[in-house]
Scaffold this active site. Structure first.
Site, PDB file in Angstrom:
ATOM      1  N   ASP A   1       8.335   5.493  26.275  1.00 27.85           N
ATOM      2  CA  ASP A   1       8.339   5.748  25.061  1.00 27.85           C
ATOM      3  C   ASP A   1       6.975   6.314  24.462  1.00 27.85           C
ATOM      4  O   ASP A   1       5.944   5.505  24.520  1.00 27.85           O
ATOM      5  CB  ASP A   1       8.911   4.605  24.033  1.00 27.85           C
ATOM      6  CG  ASP A   1       9.119   5.020  22.569  1.00 27.85           C
ATOM      7  OD1 ASP A   1       8.557   6.163  22.161  1.00 27.85           O
ATOM      8  OD2 ASP A   1       9.691   4.386  21.829  1.00 27.85           O
TER       9      ASP A   1
ATOM     10  N   TYR B   1       5.480  19.638  10.454  1.00 27.75           N
ATOM     11  CA  TYR B   1       5.770  19.831  11.826  1.00 27.75           C
ATOM     12  C   TYR B   1       4.789  21.154  12.459  1.00 27.75           C
ATOM     13  O   TYR B   1       4.262  21.060  13.418  1.00 27.75           O
ATOM     14  CB  TYR B   1       7.406  20.226  12.090  1.00 27.75           C
ATOM     15  CG  TYR B   1       7.707  20.813  13.368  1.00 27.75           C
ATOM     16  CD1 TYR B   1       7.667  19.734  14.413  1.00 27.75           C
ATOM     17  CD2 TYR B   1       8.424  21.741  13.680  1.00 27.75           C
ATOM     18  CE1 TYR B   1       8.093  20.275  15.853  1.00 27.75           C
ATOM     19  CE2 TYR B   1       8.592  22.410  14.996  1.00 27.75           C
ATOM     20  CZ  TYR B   1       8.786  21.434  16.030  1.00 27.75           C
ATOM     21  OH  TYR B   1       8.947  22.036  17.151  1.00 27.75           O
TER      22      TYR B   1
ATOM     23  N   ASN C   1       5.810  18.343  26.490  1.00 25.02           N
ATOM     24  CA  ASN C   1       7.038  18.923  26.100  1.00 25.02           C
ATOM     25  C   ASN C   1       7.555  18.104  25.006  1.00 25.02           C
ATOM     26  O   ASN C   1       8.234  18.458  23.983  1.00 25.02           O
ATOM     27  CB  ASN C   1       8.019  19.374  27.124  1.00 25.02           C
ATOM     28  CG  ASN C   1       9.238  19.604  26.719  1.00 25.02           C
ATOM     29  OD1 ASN C   1       9.557  20.776  26.060  1.00 25.02           O
ATOM     30  ND2 ASN C   1      10.184  18.661  26.796  1.00 25.02           N
TER      31      ASN C   1
HETATM   32  N1  LIG Z   1      14.564  23.816  20.620  1.00 28.99           N
HETATM   33  C1  LIG Z   1      13.775  24.692  19.854  1.00 28.99           C
HETATM   34  O1  LIG Z   1      14.571  25.392  19.017  1.00 28.99           O
HETATM   35  C2  LIG Z   1      12.381  24.540  19.847  1.00 28.99           C
HETATM   36  C3  LIG Z   1      11.734  25.402  19.193  1.00 28.99           C
HETATM   37  C4  LIG Z   1      10.449  25.230  19.282  1.00 28.99           C
HETATM   38  C5  LIG Z   1       9.760  24.349  19.973  1.00 28.99           C
HETATM   39  N2  LIG Z   1      10.458  23.362  20.417  1.00 28.99           N
HETATM   40  C6  LIG Z   1       9.648  22.161  21.167  1.00 28.99           C
HETATM   41  O2  LIG Z   1      10.108  22.249  22.409  1.00 28.99           O
HETATM   42  C7  LIG Z   1       9.884  20.790  22.962  1.00 28.99           C
HETATM   43  C8  LIG Z   1      11.455  20.508  23.368  1.00 28.99           C
HETATM   44  O3  LIG Z   1      12.550  20.671  22.398  1.00 28.99           O
HETATM   45  P1  LIG Z   1      13.852  20.540  22.712  1.00 28.99           P
HETATM   46  O4  LIG Z   1      14.789  21.317  21.710  1.00 28.99           O
HETATM   47  O5  LIG Z   1      14.120  20.835  24.045  1.00 28.99           O
HETATM   48  O6  LIG Z   1      14.111  18.852  22.486  1.00 28.99           O
HETATM   49  P2  LIG Z   1      15.547  17.729  22.796  1.00 28.99           P
HETATM   50  O7  LIG Z   1      16.558  18.677  23.122  1.00 28.99           O
HETATM   51  O8  LIG Z   1      15.541  17.076  21.578  1.00 28.99           O
HETATM   52  O9  LIG Z   1      14.556  17.019  23.616  1.00 28.99           O
HETATM   53  C9  LIG Z   1      13.578  16.178  23.394  1.00 28.99           C
HETATM   54  C10 LIG Z   1      12.920  15.526  24.390  1.00 28.99           C
HETATM   55  O10 LIG Z   1      11.717  14.618  23.943  1.00 28.99           O
HETATM   56  C11 LIG Z   1      11.840  13.281  24.334  1.00 28.99           C
HETATM   57  N3  LIG Z   1      11.287  12.424  23.512  1.00 28.99           N
HETATM   58  C12 LIG Z   1      11.533  12.478  22.123  1.00 28.99           C
HETATM   59  N4  LIG Z   1      11.000  11.473  21.484  1.00 28.99           N
HETATM   60  C13 LIG Z   1      10.136  10.870  22.689  1.00 28.99           C
HETATM   61  C14 LIG Z   1       9.557   9.790  22.709  1.00 28.99           C
HETATM   62  N5  LIG Z   1       9.033   8.941  21.704  1.00 28.99           N
HETATM   63  N6  LIG Z   1       8.920   9.177  23.811  1.00 28.99           N
HETATM   64  C15 LIG Z   1       9.299   9.782  24.936  1.00 28.99           C
HETATM   65  N7  LIG Z   1      10.020  10.889  24.902  1.00 28.99           N
HETATM   66  C16 LIG Z   1      10.510  11.456  23.750  1.00 28.99           C
HETATM   67  C17 LIG Z   1      13.296  13.133  24.482  1.00 28.99           C
HETATM   68  O11 LIG Z   1      13.454  12.021  25.514  1.00 28.99           O
HETATM   69  P3  LIG Z   1      14.667  10.770  25.404  1.00 28.99           P
HETATM   70  O12 LIG Z   1      15.770  11.338  24.549  1.00 28.99           O
HETATM   71  O13 LIG Z   1      15.028  10.340  26.852  1.00 28.99           O
HETATM   72  O14 LIG Z   1      13.843   9.766  24.636  1.00 28.99           O
HETATM   73  C18 LIG Z   1      14.008  14.323  25.106  1.00 28.99           C
HETATM   74  O15 LIG Z   1      13.855  14.526  26.534  1.00 28.99           O
HETATM   75  C19 LIG Z   1       9.667  20.083  21.627  1.00 28.99           C
HETATM   76  O16 LIG Z   1       8.385  19.901  21.687  1.00 28.99           O
HETATM   77  C20 LIG Z   1       9.771  21.097  20.410  1.00 28.99           C
HETATM   78  O17 LIG Z   1       8.908  20.502  19.268  1.00 28.99           O
HETATM   79  C21 LIG Z   1      11.695  23.355  20.443  1.00 28.99           C
END
Ligand SMILES: NC(=O)c1ccc[n+]([C@@H]2O[C@H](COP(=O)([O-])OP(=O)(O)OC[C@H]3O[C@@H](n4cnc5c(N)ncnc54)[C@H](OP(=O)(O)O)[C@@H]3O)[C@@H](O)[C@H]2O)c1
Length: 244
Positions: A62, A149, A84
Site C-alpha cells: 500500500d 488532482y 502509475n
Molecule cells: N483512466 C484514465 O482516464 C486516466 C486518465 C489520466 C491519467 N490516469 C492515471 O493513470 C493511472 C492509472 O489509472 P487507471 O485508470 O488505470 O486506475 P485504476 O484502474 O483505478 O487502477 C488504479 C491502480 O492503482 C493502485 N493503487 C491505488 N491506490 C493505491 C495505493 N494506496 N497503494 C498501492 N496501489 C494503489 C490500484 O491497486 P489496488 O486496487 O490493488 O490497490 C490499481 O492497480 C493513474 O495514475 C491515473 O491518475 C488515468
C-alpha cells in the site's frame, strides 16, 4: 525494442493502465514486478503474464503506508520504474477537504517521489535505468473539478524534469506520459461522461489501456529521451474542441 534482462516495477499494475503496462513490458522481455494492494488481482495479472510466456512476480504494498513504501524501496533489481498507481477524485475546490487533498498527494506525488529517491540511485550505480511517471491531461488543462488532482500530477511532471537533470547524466532516462480519458476499472462508473467529453477531440473516443501501455513501453526503452512529458490525450490538450 527489447527489454530482455531488465526488471520493471509497475505500481498499480493490478488494474487498468498499470496492468496493461505490466503486460506490455513483459511481452517485450522484461521481468515485471506486479504491485498493488489487492493480492488476488496481483496473482491474476502474474498468472496472465506467465500464461503468455512472460516472467512476473507479485509484491503487495500500500503506497499510502510507510511499510508499503519500504517494501518497494528495498527492491534491488529494478531497472524500469513506472510510477502509475493513482488515486483520482474530481471535486470542486470548496468540496476538497484536507483528507482528500492529502490522499491525492500521498499516492500520486509522495509515493512516486519516495520510490524514485530509493530506486533511481541504484539504477544510476548500474549505469542505466528508466522511469516513466504517469500523469494526466488535467495537469495542463484546467477543469472546474481538477484543481487538486491536476496540481498534484503537475508536480509529478515537474519532478520528471528535475530527475532528468539529476539522474540523466548517470544513464537513467526519466520521462512522463500525460494520459487522456481511458476506459479502466477506475473510470468505469463515469464512462458515459468521459465518452461525451472525448467526442469533441480529434481521437473522438476513450483510450484503451493497451494504447497507453504501448506509449509507456516506448518511453521505458527510449534511451535518447530525457525529461519529456508525452501527451497521449487524443488531442485534448492542444486543440479547441470541435462541435459534433
Ligand atoms: N483512466 C484514465 O482516464 C486516466 C486518465 C489520466 C491519467 N490516469 C492515471 O493513470 C493511472 C492509472 O489509472 P487507471 O485508470 O488505470 O486506475 P485504476 O484502474 O483505478 O487502477 C488504479 C491502480 O492503482 C493502485 N493503487 C491505488 N491506490 C493505491 C495505493 N494506496 N497503494 C498501492 N496501489 C494503489 C490500484 O491497486 P489496488 O486496487 O490493488 O490497490 C490499481 O492497480 C493513474 O495514475 C491515473 O491518475 C488515468
Amino acid at each position: 525494442m527489447t527489454l530482455d534482462g531488465r526488471t520493471a516495477l509497475v505500481t498499480g499494475s493490478t488494474s487498468g493502465i498499470g496492468r496493461a503496462a505490466a503486460e506490455a513490458l513483459a511481452a517485450r522481455g522484461a521481468h515485471v514486478i506486479v504491485t498493488g494492494r489487492d493480492a488476488a488481482k496481483a496473482a491474476e495479472v502474474v498468472a496472465g503474464i506467465e500464461h503468455a510466456s512472460g516472467v512476473a512476480r507479485p509484491v503487495i504494498a500500500d503506497l499510502a503506508t510507510p511499510s508499503g513504501l519500504t517494501a518497494l524501496a528495498a527492491l534491488d533489481d529494478v531497472d524500469i520504474l513506472v510510477n502509475n498507481a493513482g488515486y483520482y477524485r474530481f471535486a470542486p475546490t470548496t468540496a476538497t477537504n484536507q483528507a482528500l487533498f492529502d490522499a491525492l498527494v500521498d499516492v500520486n506525488l509522495r509515493a512516486p517521489f519516495l520510490l524514485g529517491q530509493a530506486l533511481i540511485p541504484k539504477m544510476a550505480a548500474r549505469g542505466h535505468g528508466a522511469v516513466v511517471n504517469v500523469s494526466t491531461v488535467a495537469a495542463r488543462v484546467g477543469t472546474s473539478t481538477s484543481a487538486a488532482y491536476g496540481a498534484v500530477k503537475a508536480g509529478l511532471e515537474s519532478i520528471t524534469r528535475a530527475w532528468a537533470a539529476e539522474f540523466g547524466p548517470s544513464g537513467v532516462n526519466v520521462n512522463a506520459i500525460a494520459v487522456g480519458p481511458t476506459h479502466t476499472p477506475g473510470t468505469d462508473a463515469v464512462v458515459q461522461v468521459l465518452e461525451g467529453l472525448t467526442r469533441a477531440f480529434p481521437l473522438g473516443r476513450l483510450f484503451r489501456p493497451e494504447e497507453i501501455a504501448d506509449a509507456i513501453a516506448y518511453l521505458a526503452g527510449a534511451d535518447y529521451l530525457h525529461g519529456a512529458t508525452l501527451a497521449v490525450d487524443g488531442g485534448a490538450s492542444v486543440v479547441v474542441p470541435a462541435p459534433r
